[in-house]
Design a protein around this motif. Structure first.
Motif, mmCIF file in Angstrom:
data_model
loop_
_atom_site.group_PDB
_atom_site.id
_atom_site.type_symbol
_atom_site.label_atom_id
_atom_site.label_comp_id
_atom_site.label_asym_id
_atom_site.label_seq_id
_atom_site.Cartn_x
_atom_site.Cartn_y
_atom_site.Cartn_z
ATOM 1 N N GLU A 202 14.308 6.684 1.362
ATOM 2 C CA GLU A 202 15.332 6.166 0.571
ATOM 3 C C GLU A 202 16.302 5.636 1.476
ATOM 4 O OE1 GLU A 202 14.370 9.126 1.150
ATOM 5 O OE2 GLU A 202 15.963 10.375 1.953
ATOM 6 N N PHE A 203 16.399 5.597 2.670
ATOM 7 C CA PHE A 203 17.669 4.753 3.540
ATOM 8 C C PHE A 203 17.048 3.456 3.641
ATOM 9 C CE2 PHE A 203 17.973 9.191 4.692
ATOM 10 C CZ PHE A 203 19.278 9.380 4.577
ATOM 11 N N TYR A 204 15.976 3.153 3.170
ATOM 12 C CA TYR A 204 15.655 1.456 3.260
ATOM 13 C C TYR A 204 15.785 0.888 2.151
ATOM 14 C CZ TYR A 204 13.613 2.487 7.989
ATOM 15 O OH TYR A 204 13.410 2.878 9.114
ATOM 16 N N GLY A 205 15.967 1.638 0.983
ATOM 17 C CA GLY A 205 16.118 0.738 -0.208
ATOM 18 C C GLY A 205 17.407 1.098 -1.031
ATOM 19 N N GLY A 246 10.885 -1.257 6.463
ATOM 20 C CA GLY A 246 11.432 -1.206 5.097
ATOM 21 C C GLY A 246 9.979 -1.187 4.424
ATOM 22 N N GLU A 247 9.262 -2.110 4.601
ATOM 23 C CA GLU A 247 7.716 -1.998 3.939
ATOM 24 C C GLU A 247 6.984 -0.883 4.032
ATOM 25 O OE1 GLU A 247 6.041 -6.042 3.159
ATOM 26 O OE2 GLU A 247 7.281 -6.762 4.926
ATOM 27 N N LEU A 248 6.787 -0.491 5.178
ATOM 28 C CA LEU A 248 6.447 1.055 5.540
ATOM 29 C C LEU A 248 6.997 2.068 4.403
ATOM 30 C CD1 LEU A 248 6.295 1.406 9.365
ATOM 31 C CD2 LEU A 248 4.268 1.052 7.652
ATOM 32 N N ALA A 249 8.343 2.047 4.429
ATOM 33 C CA ALA A 249 8.829 2.974 3.602
ATOM 34 C C ALA A 249 8.705 2.851 1.985
ATOM 35 C CB ALA A 249 10.495 2.882 3.792
ATOM 36 N N ALA A 250 8.608 1.536 1.769
ATOM 37 C CA ALA A 250 8.273 1.347 0.451
ATOM 38 C C ALA A 250 6.900 1.744 -0.313
ATOM 39 C CB ALA A 250 8.213 -0.382 0.039
ATOM 40 N N HIS A 251 5.942 2.136 0.634
ATOM 41 C CA HIS A 251 4.698 2.956 0.068
ATOM 42 C C HIS A 251 4.611 4.375 0.573
ATOM 43 C CE1 HIS A 251 2.977 -0.989 -0.617
ATOM 44 N NE2 HIS A 251 3.488 -1.363 0.634
ATOM 45 N N MET A 252 5.803 4.806 0.978
ATOM 46 C CA MET A 252 5.784 6.336 0.952
ATOM 47 C C MET A 252 6.337 7.360 -0.215
ATOM 48 S SD MET A 252 8.009 6.518 4.750
ATOM 49 C CE MET A 252 7.515 6.171 6.385
ATOM 50 N N MET A 253 5.702 8.437 -0.088
ATOM 51 C CA MET A 253 6.096 9.408 -1.236
ATOM 52 C C MET A 253 7.491 9.926 -1.004
ATOM 53 S SD MET A 253 2.891 11.759 -1.913
ATOM 54 C CE MET A 253 1.288 11.279 -2.723
ATOM 55 N N SER A 254 8.128 10.520 -1.905
ATOM 56 C CA SER A 254 9.616 10.974 -1.689
ATOM 57 C C SER A 254 9.119 12.246 -0.778
ATOM 58 C CB SER A 254 10.333 10.957 -2.869
ATOM 59 O OG SER A 254 9.699 11.973 -3.550
#
Ligand SMILES: [Zn+2]
Length: 693
Positions: A202-205, A246-254
Motif C-alpha cells: 500500500e505504500f507504493y500506491g 511499485g510494479e512488483l507491489a501492484a501484483h501483490m496480495m494485501s
C-alpha cells in the motif's frame, strides 16, 4: 533498513504473539527447588509496590483500563530515543536480555565460551574495521550484478544472490522452507511475493503515502551515492528503482489476503510455476540456487504475482534491473557497513518509525547475533536465565490453561456436538514446548572469520539456507524450533499443532517463580492462552488435530463461527488510533480472537489454580482478580511514536498494545465483574460481548 535476522525470515509464516521486533529476553532471579513454591514476603512486597507504581488510580478502570493500569508507567518512563516503540513487557525484557547476551558474547571473545561467537562479536563490534572497509564487503555481489545483461543472466544472478547472500529473501521474491499444509510431515520449498524496499504494497500506491514514497526515492538516491554514482545519475536510477518496486507491489496480495490459508496453498510444483509464464527461465534460477530438482516439492503462495513477474522483468531494461539489484544488496547490507552508510540508512528508518537515534553498536550486534545464531548464544543464555523451577511452573500453568479451555467448550452456544468433539480431539493432541529445544542445532560446519563482519553474516545465512533446503522433499524435523530461546516471543506451530514458549519470554514482567500467581497468569498465562487459541482462530481452525489443512467442521458450524468472528472484526475495525488511521479488522482478526479467547482461558485457569492453592493477598487494596487483570495490562504498557503506530496499523497482524488490552477486556464479563463495570461504561461491551472461544 537492515536485513531481517534469520529467525524472522524463517518465521515468515509463523503465528507469533508479539510484534516481530528485536529479539531478546531478561535477567531474572534464578529460582531453586523443583516445584512451584510460595513466594517470599519480600518478593511479594516488591511486586505489589511495582504494580501500584505502574498504575494511575485516578483513571476510572471502567472508562480506560489501559491508562488505569499503565498511567504511572506512561507518565514516568521516557521512551529511549533509539526505540520508536518501548514497552514495559517485550522491550524492557529485551533490554535486560541484551545485557545477559552481551556478557555471554564478551566472555566468548575473551576465550570463555564458543570461539565462533567470540569471532562474530569482535568482528561486529570493530567499528574501525567497518570504516576502513567502506563498501568493499559487498564487492563480490556488485560484480555479479554487472553480469546482468538479459533475461537469462538476470535469473541466474538472482539465484546466486538468493543462495549466497540473501537466504532466499531478497530481490524479486522470497523463498522459504516449511511443512506442506496438507501433508505437514513433508518439508517443501515455498515462494512468497516480495522484493520491495518499503514495508508493504500500500505504500507504493495510496495517495496518503505519497510524501513517504518521495522521501524513500530521495533516500535511495543518497544511498546509491555510496556506490560512486554522481547525484544526477543516482536520482535518475532511484526513480526507476522505485517505479520498478511499485510494479512488483501492484501484483501483490494485501497482508489481510495473505492470511487466507486456502487461497495461499498452491502446491503446483516447478511445472505449475513454469505454466504461470512459459517464457520465464526458471531453470536458470533453480540451477544457480543449487537446487535444480525441487519438482513437486515447490509451492507458491501468490500465483498472480509470479505470473506477472516474468513479463515485468522482460519489459524492464537491463540497466534498471542492475540498479534495482545493486539497491537490494546495498539496502540489506547497509546496517553492517561503514558508520557513514549506517547513519544514512538510519535516516530513512527515522522517517519511517520516528526513532530519534541509532541504537548503540553493541545492542545492534547483540540483536543480530541472537537473531542469526540464536541456538548458539541461546545455550549459555538458558543456563544463566532459565534455571530451577521455571520450566515446571510454566508447564503446570499451560496444563491448567488447556483444562480451562476444554471446560469452556460446552458453554459455547454456537458449537454443535460434532465440532466440539473434534475441537477436544485437537486440544488433546496439542504439544507444549517450553524454554528451549530438546536438541540444540549443530553448527558444526559453520565457518566464520576475524574482521569480516558482513561476510560472517553472509556465511551464517548460507549455512542456514543450505541446512534447510538440502532437506526439501524429506520430512519435517518436529524437534526444531523456529524461534531462538532468548527471544521475547512465542508461537503456535499449525503443522505440528504445538505451542512454543522460548525461555526469553518466561521472564519478568510476564513471569517469575517469585511472582504472585495472579501476575503470572495475567502475564505469561495470557500469552499461553493466546497461542493455544491460535490453533482455533479463523485460520488455525482449518487445521485438524494432526496439523492437516482440511475441512473438519460442519458447514453449519462454520457459518456460526463466522458470525462470531464478524463481531470481533467489527469491534476492532471501528477503532481510530490516530486521526484517519483505523485498525484493520480483517488483518488483525486472528490475533484479536487469540487475545480475547486467550485472556478468558488464562483467567479461568487462574481461578481454578487459586481455588486449590490460595495465596495471601499480594496487595491489600486489590482483589485477586484485579491483580490478574493488572498483571495482564501492565505487561503491555507501551510508549510509541505516531510514525511507528501508523506503520504498525498498516503492517502488523496484531492490534496496537493499548487496544490489545482495552478491547479484549471490554469483551470479557469476568473483567466487568472484577471491577463492577456496569452496562453503559466504556469497558463493558454493548449490546453483548464478542465470544468466539
Ligand atoms: Zn498471536
Amino acid at each position: 533498513m537492515p536485513r531481517p535476522p534469520i529467525a524472522l525470515v524463517l518465521g515468515a509464516l509463523l503465528t507469533a504473539c508479539t510484534r516481530p521486533a528485536g529479539p531478546q529476553a531478561p535477567v531474572h532471579t534464578p529460582a531453586t527447588g523443583s516445584a512451584p513454591r510460595p513466594t517470599t514476603p519480600t518478593a511479594r512486597d516488591a511486586v505489589g509496590a511495582e504494580v501500584l507504581a505502574t498504575m494511575d488510580a485516578t483513571v476510572d478502570p471502567c472508562v480506560d483500563f489501559y491508562r488505569h493500569a499503565c498511567g504511572g508507567w506512561l507518565a514516568n518512563t521516557p521512551r529511549p530515543p533509539h526505540r520508536p516503540v518501548y514497552s514495559r513487557g517485550v522491550d524492557a525484557l529485551a533490554e535486560r536480555n541484551r545485557l545477559v547476551l552481551r556478557d555471554i558474547l564478551e566472555a566468548a571473545a575473551r576465550g570463555d565460551g564458543d570461539a565462533r561467537l567470540g569471532t562474530v562479536w569482535r568482528a561486529c563490534m570493530d567499528e574501525a574495521a567497518h570504516e576502513r572497509a567502506g563498501v568493499a564487503p559487498i564487492a563480490p555481489e556488485l560484480a555479479a550484478i554487472e553480469r546482468v545483461n538479459d533475461e537469462a543472466s538476470l535469473w541466474r544472478v538472482v539465484g546466486e544472490l538468493h543462495r549466497e547472500f540473501f537466504m532466499g529473501s531478497g530481490p524479486l521474491f522470497t523463498l522459504i522452507p516449511q511443512g506442506d499444509a496438507r501433508d505437514p510431515d513433508r518439508w517443501v520449498a515455498t515462494l512468497l511475493q516480495g522484493g520491495t524496499g518499503l514495508p508493504g504494497r500500500e505504500f507504493y500506491g495510496a495517495p496518503e503515502h505519497a510524501a513517504l514514497r518521495a522521501e524513500y526515492q530521495r533516500h535511495v538516491a543518497r544511498m546509491l551515492g555510496f556506490l560512486g554514482e554522481a547525484p544526477a545519475a543516482a536520482a535518475a536510477q532511484a526513480a526507476r528503482i522505485v517505479g520498478f518496486e511499485g510494479e512488483l507491489a501492484a501484483h501483490m496480495m494485501s497482508p489481510a489476503e495473505l492470511r487466507d490459508v486456502v487461497k495461499t496453498y498452491n502446491p503446483i510444483g516447478v511445472v505449475g510455476l513454469q505454466a504461470l509464464d512459459r517464457a520465464t527461465p526458471w531453470r536458470r534460477y533453480f540451477d544457480a540456487l543449487g537446487y535444480p530438482r525441487f519438482g513437486a516439492d515447490l509451492q507458491v503462495t501468490t500465483p498472480p504475482f509470479f505470473a506477472a513477474l516474468g513479463p515485468l522483468v522482460r519489459r524492464t531494461d537491463p540497466a534498471t534491473l542492475r540498479a534495482y539489484l545493486r539497491w537490494q544488496v546495498l539496502n540489506s547490507a547497509a546496517a553492517s557497513l561503514s558508520p557513514a552508510i549506517v547513519e544514512a540508512d538510519f535516516a530513512f528508518t527515522r522517517v519511517l518509525t520516528g526513532a530519534q537515534s541509532l541504537a548503540p553498536r553493541w545492542e545492534r550486534c547483540v540483536d543480530e547475533i541472537n537473531g542469526n545464531l540464536g541456538e548458539l548464544v541461546g545455550q549459555a543464555y538458558v543456563a544463566r536465565s532459565f534455571a530451577g523451577a521455571s520450566k515446571a511452573t510454566a508447564a503446570a500453568m499451560i496444563d491448567r490453561i488447556e483444562q480451562a479451555f476444554a471446560a469452556g467448550l460446552p458453554t459455547l452456544t454456537w458449537m454443535d456436538p460434532d465440532t466440539r468433539e473434534r475441537a477436544r480431539e485437537k486440544l488433546s493432541s496439542l504439544t507444549d514446548k517450553i524454554g528451549y529445544p530438546a536438541q540444540w542445532r549443530d553448527y558444526g560446519s559453520l565457518k566464520v572469520a576475524e574482521g569480516e563482519h558482513l561476510r560472517n553474516v553472509a556465511a551464517v545465512y548460507r549455512f542456514e539456507f543450505i541446512r534447510h533446503f538440502d532437506r526439501i522433499g524429506g520430512s519435517v524435523d518436529r524437534g526444531e524450533w523456529r524461534m531462538p530461546p532468548a527471544m521475547v516471543n512465542a508461537y503456535y506451530d499449525r503443522g505440528g499443532n504445538a505451542i512454543v514458549f522460548p525461555a526469553g519470554v518466561l521472564q519478568p514482567p510476564y513471569f517469575s517463580v517469585d511472582f504472585p500467581m495472579a501476575v503470572n497468569f495475567g502475564g505469561v498465562g495470557m500469552v499461553m492462552g493466546h497461542e493455544l487459541v491460535h490453533g482455533f482462530d479463523d485460520s488455525g481452525r482449518r487445521f485438524d488435530s494432526r496439523g492437516v489443512l482440511s475441512e473438519w467442521w460442519s458447514p453449519a458450524a462454520v457459518k456460526r463461527f463466522t458470525a462470531q468472528t464478524g463481531c470481533v472484526e467489527a469491534a476492532y475495525g471501528e477503532i481510530e488510533v490516530l486521526p484517519g488511521v483505523k485498525i484493520d479488522g480483517k488483518l488483525t482478526l486472528g490475533e484479536n480472537i487469540a487475545d480475547i479467547g486467550g485472556l478468558k482461558a488464562a483467567h479461568a485457569a487462574w481461578r481454578s489454580w487459586r481455588r486449590e492453592r490460595p495465596e495471601p493477598p499480594a496487595i491489600d487494596a486489590l482483589s485477586d482478580d484485579q491483580l490478574f487483570f493488572l498483571g495482564f495490562a501492565q505487561s503491555w504498557c507501551t510508549q510509541i511514536t505516531d510514525e511507528a503506530l501508523r506503520l504498525h496499523v498498516a503492517t502488523d497482524f496484531h492490534s496496537p498494545p493499548e487496544q490489545r488490552v482495552n478491547v479484549s477486556l471490554t469483551h470479557l464479563p469476568a473483567f466487568w465483574k472484577a471491577y463492577q463495570c456496569g452496562p453503559g461504561t466504556p469497558m463493558h461491551a454493548q449490546p453483548a460481548a464478542c465470544e468466539v472461544w
